[in-house]
Design a protein around this motif. Structure first.
Motif, PDB file in Angstrom:
ATOM      1  N   ASN A  38     -17.825 -17.700 -30.492  1.00 48.41           N
ATOM      2  CA  ASN A  38     -18.660 -16.590 -30.968  1.00 48.41           C
ATOM      3  C   ASN A  38     -18.534 -15.383 -30.039  1.00 48.41           C
ATOM      4  O   ASN A  38     -17.950 -15.473 -28.956  1.00 48.41           O
ATOM      5  CB  ASN A  38     -20.118 -17.036 -31.142  1.00 48.41           C
ATOM      6  CG  ASN A  38     -20.800 -17.333 -29.829  1.00 48.41           C
ATOM      7  OD1 ASN A  38     -20.679 -16.585 -28.871  1.00 48.41           O
ATOM      8  ND2 ASN A  38     -21.521 -18.445 -29.771  1.00 48.41           N
ATOM      9  N   SER A  39     -19.101 -14.257 -30.467  1.00 46.72           N
ATOM     10  CA  SER A  39     -18.861 -13.012 -29.730  1.00 46.72           C
ATOM     11  C   SER A  39     -19.438 -13.051 -28.320  1.00 46.72           C
ATOM     12  O   SER A  39     -18.916 -12.423 -27.409  1.00 46.72           O
ATOM     13  CB  SER A  39     -19.423 -11.823 -30.507  1.00 46.72           C
ATOM     14  OG  SER A  39     -20.817 -11.955 -30.631  1.00 46.72           O
ATOM     15  N   GLY A  40     -20.512 -13.832 -28.123  1.00 50.63           N
ATOM     16  CA  GLY A  40     -21.087 -13.948 -26.777  1.00 50.63           C
ATOM     17  C   GLY A  40     -20.117 -14.612 -25.827  1.00 50.63           C
ATOM     18  O   GLY A  40     -19.903 -14.167 -24.695  1.00 50.63           O
TER      19      GLY A  40
ATOM     20  N   PHE B 289     -17.255 -12.377 -24.992  1.00 49.10           N
ATOM     21  CA  PHE B 289     -17.631 -11.415 -23.956  1.00 49.10           C
ATOM     22  C   PHE B 289     -17.482 -12.051 -22.567  1.00 49.10           C
ATOM     23  O   PHE B 289     -16.915 -11.454 -21.654  1.00 49.10           O
ATOM     24  CB  PHE B 289     -19.076 -10.951 -24.192  1.00 49.10           C
ATOM     25  CG  PHE B 289     -19.534  -9.930 -23.203  1.00 49.10           C
ATOM     26  CD1 PHE B 289     -19.097  -8.627 -23.291  1.00 49.10           C
ATOM     27  CD2 PHE B 289     -20.378 -10.281 -22.164  1.00 49.10           C
ATOM     28  CE1 PHE B 289     -19.499  -7.677 -22.362  1.00 49.10           C
ATOM     29  CE2 PHE B 289     -20.781  -9.339 -21.237  1.00 49.10           C
ATOM     30  CZ  PHE B 289     -20.348  -8.044 -21.341  1.00 49.10           C
ATOM     31  N   LEU B 290     -17.976 -13.294 -22.439  1.00 43.55           N
ATOM     32  CA  LEU B 290     -17.853 -13.991 -21.147  1.00 43.55           C
ATOM     33  C   LEU B 290     -16.380 -14.202 -20.791  1.00 43.55           C
ATOM     34  O   LEU B 290     -15.988 -14.042 -19.634  1.00 43.55           O
ATOM     35  CB  LEU B 290     -18.567 -15.343 -21.200  1.00 43.55           C
ATOM     36  CG  LEU B 290     -20.080 -15.284 -21.318  1.00 43.55           C
ATOM     37  CD1 LEU B 290     -20.662 -16.684 -21.431  1.00 43.55           C
ATOM     38  CD2 LEU B 290     -20.683 -14.589 -20.104  1.00 43.55           C
TER      39      LEU B 290
ATOM     40  N   LEU C 289     -14.965 -11.171 -19.251  1.00 47.26           N
ATOM     41  CA  LEU C 289     -15.365 -11.025 -17.844  1.00 47.26           C
ATOM     42  C   LEU C 289     -14.561 -11.985 -16.962  1.00 47.26           C
ATOM     43  O   LEU C 289     -14.180 -11.640 -15.844  1.00 47.26           O
ATOM     44  CB  LEU C 289     -16.859 -11.308 -17.678  1.00 47.26           C
ATOM     45  CG  LEU C 289     -17.825 -10.342 -18.364  1.00 47.26           C
ATOM     46  CD1 LEU C 289     -19.257 -10.709 -18.044  1.00 47.26           C
ATOM     47  CD2 LEU C 289     -17.574  -8.896 -17.948  1.00 47.26           C
TER      48      LEU C 289
ATOM     49  N   ARG D  21     -25.928 -10.429 -24.779  1.00 43.64           N
ATOM     50  CA  ARG D  21     -24.752 -10.499 -25.660  1.00 43.64           C
ATOM     51  C   ARG D  21     -24.463 -11.929 -26.075  1.00 43.64           C
ATOM     52  O   ARG D  21     -24.128 -12.213 -27.223  1.00 43.64           O
ATOM     53  CB  ARG D  21     -23.520  -9.971 -24.922  1.00 43.64           C
ATOM     54  CG  ARG D  21     -23.399  -8.493 -24.953  1.00 43.64           C
ATOM     55  CD  ARG D  21     -22.197  -8.118 -24.109  1.00 43.64           C
ATOM     56  NE  ARG D  21     -22.381  -6.838 -23.478  1.00 43.64           N
ATOM     57  CZ  ARG D  21     -22.028  -5.688 -24.030  1.00 43.64           C
ATOM     58  NH1 ARG D  21     -21.494  -5.671 -25.209  1.00 43.64           N
ATOM     59  NH2 ARG D  21     -22.225  -4.561 -23.386  1.00 43.64           N
ATOM     60  N   GLU D  22     -24.582 -12.818 -25.098  1.00 42.66           N
ATOM     61  CA  GLU D  22     -24.288 -14.233 -25.383  1.00 42.66           C
ATOM     62  C   GLU D  22     -25.274 -14.753 -26.434  1.00 42.66           C
ATOM     63  O   GLU D  22     -24.886 -15.471 -27.357  1.00 42.66           O
ATOM     64  CB  GLU D  22     -24.364 -15.014 -24.064  1.00 42.66           C
ATOM     65  CG  GLU D  22     -23.949 -16.462 -24.148  1.00 42.66           C
ATOM     66  CD  GLU D  22     -25.142 -17.364 -24.276  1.00 42.66           C
ATOM     67  OE1 GLU D  22     -25.114 -18.199 -25.188  1.00 42.66           O
ATOM     68  OE2 GLU D  22     -26.110 -17.231 -23.501  1.00 42.66           O
TER      69      GLU D  22
ATOM     70  N   PRO E  26     -11.014 -15.970 -29.315  1.00 36.72           N
ATOM     71  CA  PRO E  26     -11.985 -15.421 -30.280  1.00 36.72           C
ATOM     72  C   PRO E  26     -11.951 -16.117 -31.642  1.00 36.72           C
ATOM     73  O   PRO E  26     -12.900 -15.997 -32.409  1.00 36.72           O
ATOM     74  CB  PRO E  26     -11.577 -13.950 -30.415  1.00 36.72           C
ATOM     75  CG  PRO E  26     -10.821 -13.660 -29.173  1.00 36.72           C
ATOM     76  CD  PRO E  26     -10.118 -14.916 -28.813  1.00 36.72           C
TER      77      PRO E  26
ATOM     78  N   PHE F 269     -16.366  -2.336 -21.122  1.00 36.28           N
ATOM     79  CA  PHE F 269     -16.638  -3.598 -21.809  1.00 36.28           C
ATOM     80  C   PHE F 269     -18.128  -3.925 -21.693  1.00 36.28           C
ATOM     81  O   PHE F 269     -18.797  -4.172 -22.688  1.00 36.28           O
ATOM     82  CB  PHE F 269     -15.787  -4.692 -21.161  1.00 36.28           C
ATOM     83  CG  PHE F 269     -15.738  -5.978 -21.935  1.00 36.28           C
ATOM     84  CD1 PHE F 269     -15.490  -5.985 -23.297  1.00 36.28           C
ATOM     85  CD2 PHE F 269     -15.898  -7.201 -21.289  1.00 36.28           C
ATOM     86  CE1 PHE F 269     -15.414  -7.178 -24.001  1.00 36.28           C
ATOM     87  CE2 PHE F 269     -15.825  -8.394 -21.988  1.00 36.28           C
ATOM     88  CZ  PHE F 269     -15.585  -8.389 -23.341  1.00 36.28           C
ATOM     89  N   ALA F 270     -18.636  -3.901 -20.456  1.00 35.10           N
ATOM     90  CA  ALA F 270     -20.055  -4.210 -20.237  1.00 35.10           C
ATOM     91  C   ALA F 270     -20.939  -3.016 -20.592  1.00 35.10           C
ATOM     92  O   ALA F 270     -22.140  -3.165 -20.778  1.00 35.10           O
ATOM     93  CB  ALA F 270     -20.275  -4.615 -18.791  1.00 35.10           C
TER      94      ALA F 270
ATOM     95  N   ASP G  68     -20.941 -21.384 -15.151  1.00 32.98           N
ATOM     96  CA  ASP G  68     -21.977 -20.384 -15.425  1.00 32.98           C
ATOM     97  C   ASP G  68     -22.468 -20.515 -16.866  1.00 32.98           C
ATOM     98  O   ASP G  68     -23.653 -20.464 -17.140  1.00 32.98           O
ATOM     99  CB  ASP G  68     -21.374 -18.992 -15.205  1.00 32.98           C
ATOM    100  CG  ASP G  68     -22.337 -18.095 -14.472  1.00 32.98           C
ATOM    101  OD1 ASP G  68     -23.176 -18.633 -13.728  1.00 32.98           O
ATOM    102  OD2 ASP G  68     -22.244 -16.862 -14.648  1.00 32.98           O
ATOM    103  N   TYR G  69     -21.519 -20.721 -17.784  1.00 26.57           N
ATOM    104  CA  TYR G  69     -21.899 -20.831 -19.194  1.00 26.57           C
ATOM    105  C   TYR G  69     -22.622 -22.146 -19.457  1.00 26.57           C
ATOM    106  O   TYR G  69     -23.659 -22.169 -20.119  1.00 26.57           O
ATOM    107  CB  TYR G  69     -20.652 -20.731 -20.085  1.00 26.57           C
ATOM    108  CG  TYR G  69     -20.999 -20.800 -21.545  1.00 26.57           C
ATOM    109  CD1 TYR G  69     -21.660 -19.744 -22.157  1.00 26.57           C
ATOM    110  CD2 TYR G  69     -20.723 -21.932 -22.300  1.00 26.57           C
ATOM    111  CE1 TYR G  69     -22.027 -19.810 -23.491  1.00 26.57           C
ATOM    112  CE2 TYR G  69     -21.080 -22.005 -23.633  1.00 26.57           C
ATOM    113  CZ  TYR G  69     -21.736 -20.941 -24.226  1.00 26.57           C
ATOM    114  OH  TYR G  69     -22.114 -21.011 -25.526  1.00 26.57           O
TER     115      TYR G  69
END
Lengths: 421, 339
Positions: free
Chosen positions: B30-32, B35-36, B39, A96-97, B26, B237-238, B280-281
């Motif tokens: 970006n959408s990635g 998403f993180l 979480l 997804r990322e 948002p 979500f996941a 983590d990112y």
């Protein structure tokens, strides 16, 4: 009229710009002549890192090959790696990322569970994934998803091919048992092995095959001795196993002192290639192993020769495994599809991949349009200990079976019908 | 005299500010990344639920993944097999699953053990849940359940479509902000203060007429229910529930969040979860390095900032105030240590 920048207007402007940000996709606008990035989501840490490293090397060698030959329609290829940790959760976050940052074309999935999870995810997010090693039959049958392609062999062509060859070469062996990992991949391989044996043995010998219930072993266990004792009690002449990776090395090493391999005539390993042999050297039991790509069987194919030479040069390891060739094939498939479509958009690439024919380290492959499954030859080799070989083992026989003859018919959306094997 | 109203307003403000920051995220990411962030929002409340046990009632749980996974799997099963059941029903069932697991295991563990023995028992129970999941065909065994749909909430006159990742993200952050503030309210209610008294001195609290074990069990069930709610919210979500979420490594996450952020502060796990997500990112392309970075950071925090990051920042602020002679109390009322 004079225009003054007031604090209020500045704030309004900033707010409007902020709100508009998600709709301005600078990347797409600028990316038309820049490199095409392919995302590789594969295990790069943890117990399955070993396989991920092959994927990484294979993809890098594939990209170097494409770029050295002028790229795709003048554009270079680039890779972006993410660690899936062989875990569907981490893999889905990484996928997804990557899509979020504009990388919609991905490959590197080797686990069946991850590959099955990717379909619905990529469908909703708008991406494509090419899996190389995922061995579940559901991928091109009941869980078929247009966004997932398998460029490697189908579990049917691999395992049914293996069975056909063994029954032809050792028709006297009728009693079989199995040591199978208790998860999706393991159950798939056993289902195919069992059905193929029950069909092919009577066909070729006129007698029934006797197949014992498989011994299911847990994934990631350090101790297989209980299961080995169970296997010792079986009245069998041949054992089929699809335990793989570090687990297989542990299982083989622990089974050796029990004399399990001395008790049987044939050991059939679905996928470990050189993994067990390089770990056990002259202690390796003689066995047939299925291969994604065995370089000796593809000598003379320039892509295979280049992949082997490059791999050895980069790593110093003389025994590259097939996962490298499957990732390499994934790059070749993307290159072919992007060139054919003239676009990197998800829908265009999916349309171009369907029915695509491309060259790979194992020769020509064709992706079936109906179920996104590649048709490629199934390779297997006989590995046995050798006192004269420098590494303690040698390949003394190998075969390459024509993919068109060993693959099952395409039935996307339907469960695999084992009666047709 | 502690001004509880002011305290409540300050913490409500923190929850609202947190919600607003997550809500504008948002617009710039970006959408990635969104998403993180979703979480991370789930992880914040997961961490808070663990700290309710640790800093609330003084119980060290090494098995919080069993609740999270319990909620996640309940939601996954409901979504896939009972698609007609309303979404809220799935969430309720998910949360109740965690509560029931906590009630059963808590009842056994609290009768027989305390301290480190309790921690080891929770770890054992959690492994049991993990093994049961990997052996149950109904739950997808080792492969998990995939393709979990996101809901459309039907309100009769109107419906809320949460099928897009962004819409569901907004649902997550609102739900998590509400639960986080509810948790703060509980911890600062008479019942919350009673369980804190149990942590400080169980014998004395029992002597005052309190049934210590019942209150410990209540806190354990509440914590398990909230952790399971987090799992149930995360699953659509996941869109996947796999046995890894029941693995012991997931149980260590809320502990890490709490130690990084500061166990003595209600919002400590939230700071830790955000920091953990950011690391983590930042290390996503440096495979294997995220664990090393988190480990090193944790070592640094434990050695240099025993109160966690939040504890360190607040103590610096108090020290600076003292130096400048400002006698004003620290406005973030919760800065008063819960320990």
């Amino acid at each position: 009229m004079t225009y003054r920048i007031s604090r209020r207007n500045l704030v309004k402007g900033a707010a409007a710009a902020g709100l508009a940000m998600p709709f301005i996709n600078l990347r797409t606008a600028a990316a038309q002549d820049g490199p095409i990035t392919i995302g590789i989501v594969t295990p790069l840490s943890g117990p399955v890192q070993l396989i991920g490293n092959f994927v990484r090397q294979g993809a890098e060698i594939g990209v170097a090959h494409i770029n050295a030959n002028g790229g795709i329609n003048g554009r270079q290829l680039a890779l972006e790696f993410r660690d899936s940790k062989a875990n569907p959760n981490d893999a889905s976050v990484a996928a997804r990322e990557l899509i979020g940052s504009g990388v919609n074309l991905q490959l590197g999935t080797i686990s069946s569970a991850v590959a099955l999870a990717m379909g619905p995810l990529l469908e909703s997010e708008g991406g494509v994934v090419l899996t190389s090693g995922a061995g579940t039959e559901k991928l091109n049958h009941e869980n078929y998803n247009a966004h997932v392609f398998r460029v490697g062999d189908s579990p049917v062509s691999r395992n049914a091919g293996l069975v056909r060859h063994i029954v032809q070469s050792r028709p006297e062996i009728r009693k079989w048992g199995g040591i199978i990992p208790d998860h999706e991949y393991g159950r798939t391989t056993w289902k195919i092995f069992d059905a193929a044996m029950r069909k092919i043995v009577p066909e070729l010998t006129g007698e029934e095959a006797q197949i014992a219930d498989p011994i299911l072993v847990p994934y990631g266990s350090g101790d297989y001795r209980n299961y080995i004792t169970q296997a010792m009690r079986l009245d069998v002449e041949g054992i089929y196993t699809s335990v793989y990776g570090g687990d297989a090395v542990t299982l083989y090493q622990q089974a050796k002192p029990f004399g399990l391999f001395d008790k049987i005539d044939v050991l059939l390993d679905s996928a470990n290639e050189f993994l067990v042999a390089t770990a056990m050297k002259d202690q390796t039991p003689a066995h047939w192993s299925g291969f994604h790509w065995y370089y000796e069987a593809n000598k003379g194919n320039p892509l295979s020769d280049e992949l082997y030479a490059q791999y050895v040069e980069r790593t110093g390891n003389k025994y590259p495994m097939g996962w490298a060739a499957e990732a390499h094939a994934g790059i070749m498939a993307y290159a072919g599809a992007i060139a054919k479509a003239g676009s990197t958009e998800t829908g265009d690439v999916i349309a171009a991949l369907k029915g695509l024919e491309f060259d790979s380290a194992t020769g020509k492959r064709r992706i079936r349009a109906e179920d996104n499954q590649a048709v490629k030859n199934a390779e297997l080799a006989f590995i046995e200990p050798s006192a004269s070989a420098p590494d303690g083992f040698a390949v003394t026989d190998y075969v390459s079976l024509d993919g068109e003859k060993v693959i099952e018919p395409a039935t996307p959306g339907q469960p695999l019908d084992t009666t047709i094997l | 005299m502690i001004d509880y109203r002011r305290r409540m307003r300050a913490n409500l403000a923190i929850a609202v500010i947190g919600l607003v920051l997550f809500a504008v995220f948002p617009l710039v990411a970006n959408s990635g990344l969104v998403f993180l962030a979703g979480l991370v929002a789930v992880n914040i409340v997961f961490g808070l639920s663990w700290n309710l046990l640790f800093s609330g009632v003084g119980l060290l749980s090494f098995g919080h993944a069993m609740f999270f996974a319990g909620g996640a799997y309940a939601m996954a099963v409901v979504s896939l097999r009972l698609p007609d059941l309303p979404f809220a029903g799935g969430l309720l069932l998910g949360a109740m699953t965690g509560g029931i697991i906590a009630l059963v295991f808590g009842y056994i563990a609290l009768r027989r053990a305390s301290g480190v023995y309790f921690a080891v028992l929770t770890l054992a129970f959690s492994e049991l849940v993990h093994i049961v999941i990997t052996k149950t065909t109904f739950l997808g065994r080792n492969d998990g359940l995939v393709g979990i749909p996101r809901p459309v909430i039907n309100l009769g006159v109107a419906s809320i479509d949460l099928t897009s990742a962004l819409a569901y993200y907004y649902f997550i952050i609102v739900a998590m902000a509400v639960v986080a503030f509810a948790l703060w309210s509980f911890q600062n209610s008479p019942a919350g203060r009673l369980i804190q008294a149990i942590r400080q001195d169980p014998v004395r609290t029992a002597f005052l007429g309190t049934d210590v074990r019942s209150w410990q069990l209540t806190a354990f069930v509440l914590s398990g229910t909230i952790a399971a709610f987090c799992g149930a919210v995360m699953v659509p979500f996941a869109q996947i529930a796999s046995p890894e979420i029941a693995y012991w490594t997931v149980s260590t996450e809320p502990i890490l969040f709490t130690l990084l952020g500061g166990a003595g502060h209600f919002w400590g796990p939230a700071v830790g979860a955000i920091l953990f997500g950011a690391i983590d990112y930042a290390t996503r392309a440096l495979y294997g390095l995220s664990e090393i970075t988190v480990g090193m950071l944790l070592l640094g925090v434990v050695l240099l900032m025993p109160g966690g990051l939040l504890g360190f920042l607040l103590s610096r602020r108090t020290a600076a105030r003292r130096l400048t002679g400002s006698g004003k109390r620290v406005p973030m009322a919760n800065a008063e240590k819960a320990t």
